[in-house]
Design a protein around this motif. Structure first.
Motif, PDB file in Angstrom:
ATOM      1  N   ALA A  60      50.350 -29.449  27.239  1.00 35.49           N
ATOM      2  CA  ALA A  60      50.881 -28.150  26.832  1.00 35.49           C
ATOM      3  C   ALA A  60      49.768 -27.217  26.376  1.00 35.49           C
ATOM      4  O   ALA A  60      49.743 -26.034  26.734  1.00 35.49           O
ATOM      5  N   ALA A  61      48.843 -27.771  25.596  1.00 35.17           N
ATOM      6  CA  ALA A  61      47.742 -26.940  25.105  1.00 35.17           C
ATOM      7  C   ALA A  61      46.883 -26.437  26.259  1.00 35.17           C
ATOM      8  O   ALA A  61      46.471 -25.275  26.282  1.00 35.17           O
TER       9      ALA A  61
ATOM     10  N   ALA B 195      47.744 -20.326  31.450  1.00 38.56           N
ATOM     11  CA  ALA B 195      48.764 -19.285  31.581  1.00 38.56           C
ATOM     12  C   ALA B 195      48.353 -17.997  30.875  1.00 38.56           C
ATOM     13  O   ALA B 195      48.891 -16.930  31.155  1.00 38.56           O
ATOM     14  N   THR B 196      47.401 -18.118  29.942  1.00 40.13           N
ATOM     15  CA  THR B 196      46.942 -16.939  29.205  1.00 40.13           C
ATOM     16  C   THR B 196      45.457 -16.729  29.435  1.00 40.13           C
ATOM     17  O   THR B 196      44.723 -16.327  28.529  1.00 40.13           O
TER      18      THR B 196
ATOM     19  N   GLU C 152      48.649 -23.748  28.432  1.00 40.88           N
ATOM     20  CA  GLU C 152      48.703 -22.445  27.770  1.00 40.88           C
ATOM     21  C   GLU C 152      47.414 -21.665  28.000  1.00 40.88           C
ATOM     22  O   GLU C 152      47.440 -20.456  28.195  1.00 40.88           O
ATOM     23  N   LEU C 153      46.304 -22.385  27.974  1.00 36.48           N
ATOM     24  CA  LEU C 153      45.038 -21.715  28.233  1.00 36.48           C
ATOM     25  C   LEU C 153      45.029 -21.113  29.632  1.00 36.48           C
ATOM     26  O   LEU C 153      44.556 -20.001  29.839  1.00 36.48           O
TER      27      LEU C 153
ATOM     28  N   GLN D 103      36.431 -24.808  23.765  1.00 43.29           N
ATOM     29  CA  GLN D 103      37.833 -25.229  23.636  1.00 43.29           C
ATOM     30  C   GLN D 103      38.284 -25.119  22.186  1.00 43.29           C
ATOM     31  O   GLN D 103      37.525 -25.469  21.290  1.00 43.29           O
ATOM     32  N   ILE D 104      39.482 -24.617  21.970  1.00 44.97           N
ATOM     33  CA  ILE D 104      39.970 -24.583  20.596  1.00 44.97           C
ATOM     34  C   ILE D 104      40.533 -25.959  20.264  1.00 44.97           C
ATOM     35  O   ILE D 104      41.503 -26.402  20.830  1.00 44.97           O
TER      36      ILE D 104
ATOM     37  N   LYS E  61      48.905  -8.389  28.528  1.00 50.28           N
ATOM     38  CA  LYS E  61      47.794  -9.040  29.226  1.00 50.28           C
ATOM     39  C   LYS E  61      48.256 -10.349  29.863  1.00 50.28           C
ATOM     40  O   LYS E  61      47.697 -10.805  30.860  1.00 50.28           O
ATOM     41  N   ILE E  62      49.270 -10.961  29.262  1.00 50.21           N
ATOM     42  CA  ILE E  62      49.764 -12.232  29.779  1.00 50.21           C
ATOM     43  C   ILE E  62      50.610 -12.054  31.027  1.00 50.21           C
ATOM     44  O   ILE E  62      50.474 -12.800  31.997  1.00 50.21           O
TER      45      ILE E  62
ATOM     46  N   ILE F 118      55.018 -17.607  31.116  1.00 50.18           N
ATOM     47  CA  ILE F 118      54.357 -18.882  30.824  1.00 50.18           C
ATOM     48  C   ILE F 118      55.206 -20.065  31.303  1.00 50.18           C
ATOM     49  O   ILE F 118      54.687 -21.081  31.746  1.00 50.18           O
TER      50      ILE F 118
ATOM     51  N   ALA G 107      50.831 -23.693  17.303  1.00 50.77           N
ATOM     52  CA  ALA G 107      49.555 -23.362  17.934  1.00 50.77           C
ATOM     53  C   ALA G 107      49.748 -22.947  19.389  1.00 50.77           C
ATOM     54  O   ALA G 107      48.796 -22.548  20.055  1.00 50.77           O
ATOM     55  N   LEU G 108      51.004 -23.027  19.883  1.00 50.84           N
ATOM     56  CA  LEU G 108      51.291 -22.691  21.271  1.00 50.84           C
ATOM     57  C   LEU G 108      51.837 -21.259  21.385  1.00 50.84           C
ATOM     58  O   LEU G 108      52.766 -20.880  20.673  1.00 50.84           O
ATOM     59  N   ILE G 109      51.238 -20.492  22.278  1.00 47.17           N
ATOM     60  CA  ILE G 109      51.638 -19.094  22.426  1.00 47.17           C
ATOM     61  C   ILE G 109      53.075 -18.975  22.930  1.00 47.17           C
ATOM     62  O   ILE G 109      53.852 -18.160  22.438  1.00 47.17           O
ATOM     63  N   GLY G 110      53.442 -19.802  23.901  1.00 41.89           N
ATOM     64  CA  GLY G 110      54.798 -19.750  24.432  1.00 41.89           C
ATOM     65  C   GLY G 110      55.835 -19.984  23.341  1.00 41.89           C
ATOM     66  O   GLY G 110      56.827 -19.268  23.255  1.00 41.89           O
TER      67      GLY G 110
ATOM     68  N   LEU H 215      48.365  -7.315  23.862  1.00 38.16           N
ATOM     69  CA  LEU H 215      48.046  -8.715  24.145  1.00 38.16           C
ATOM     70  C   LEU H 215      49.132  -9.371  24.988  1.00 38.16           C
ATOM     71  O   LEU H 215      48.843 -10.128  25.918  1.00 38.16           O
TER      72      LEU H 215
ATOM     73  N   ARG I   7      43.832 -14.827  21.611  1.00 44.00           N
ATOM     74  CA  ARG I   7      44.923 -15.795  21.456  1.00 44.00           C
ATOM     75  C   ARG I   7      45.250 -16.015  19.982  1.00 44.00           C
ATOM     76  O   ARG I   7      46.405 -16.025  19.575  1.00 44.00           O
TER      77      ARG I   7
END
Lengths: 162, 162
Positions: free
Chosen positions: A133-134, A140-141, A137-138, B4-5, B158-159, A43, B30-33, B155, A149
């Motif tokens: 950033a948000a 990158a994933t 992330e979408l 969109q989330i 998958k990234i 990421i 809320a960020l995956i990274g 998961l 997610r």
DNA sequence: TATTGTTATACTCTATAACTATA
DNA sequence: TATAGTTATAGAGTATAACAATA
């Protein structure tokens, strides 16, 4: 007691032959720590690319975002939250302050500590950076659905929350 | 198109009041990274503690494990697999070789490249280390069920896979 | 000319010790 | 004496340039 996971992984997937066959990484890929690291460093390049316009490294971004949500905390509390040692945090904050993004004020109650707050410029940049950033992330994933997610975040937090 | 989330996160959970209230970290969480990184640095201390007896850092361990599963690859291929630059890999391999864990042999077909292989001592240590690593992960992720661990790994891959 | 691997070196990150000013 | 923050410095980790040997 849940049974030990000991079953042999499926045979190493052979991706599109681009000259060399891929290495067998099944043992490492069975480790959660390894997978966290790989996902993270996957990421990061997009983070750096999209955040370059703000000149913010991941730590800088975390600091701004934390100060936006928690104005007027002191450096001590910020230090433990972002896991940056006080000496290193001082330097980091110096730079953000020189850029006009935050202010340090001596607390009147305890004149040893300094209370931190974003300037209007810092608040504005942080808001935009959080949005970037948000979005990044979408992208990158992109291989994940929204449900996946949410599920992934839930599982990761089970590891590090308390 | 999936929506969109954007929904507001639930109010920041207030954990057992230990003097200071916890910081609001909902935006970062809320960020995956961010979560990948936090989970990773949560697992690392236990890794270091349990692997100390082998004197292996995460990179060293990855190198040994990769060479165990892929004997006789050259440094170039190993370099891309572990994402360590050739200059830094050369030094890392020097140390492992000095410890008698691996051997470098000039390839007879292409005398520029060196073929890498674990010694019996290296093979033995790697086997034990792999076992230790698998165990330590179960302890570091004790909050997860076996199913959740499998799901999490799926998961994460998958990234970064492909 | 291109590639494998090495040496040397620089840069970034992180960690530690010692200091100041307050309490 | 203890704490918040700072300065200075050392160490680990990572990145880059230039080179030797081979293709």
């Amino acid at each position: 007691m849940t049974k030990q996971i000991k079953k042999k992984a499926p045979p190493a997937a052979t991706p599109p032959e681009t000259g060399e066959p891929a290495l067998d990484q099944r043992t490492l890929q069975a480790l959660i720590g390894y997978n966290c690291r790989r996902a993270y460093i996957n990421i990061m390049p997009l983070f750096e690319k999209r955040m370059a316009k703000y000149e913010l490294r991941p730590v800088d971004f975390s600091v701004l975002s934390l100060l936006k949500a928690n104005p007027h905390i002191n450096q001590k509390r910020l230090s433990v939250a972002v896991k940056v040692s006080p000496p290193n945090l001082a330097i980091l904050l110096d730079k953000l302050q020189q850029r006009g993004l935050l202010l340090r004020e001596r607390s009147p109650l305890d004149r040893r500590s300094q209370t931190l707050a974003l300037t209007p410029a810092g608040l504005s940049m942080c808001g935009k950076a959080e949005k970037t950033a948000a979005e990044l992330e979408l992208d990158a994933t992109a291989a994940l659905t929204d449900d996946e997610r949410a599920q992934l975040i839930r599982l990761l937090q089970k590891i590090y929350l308390n």
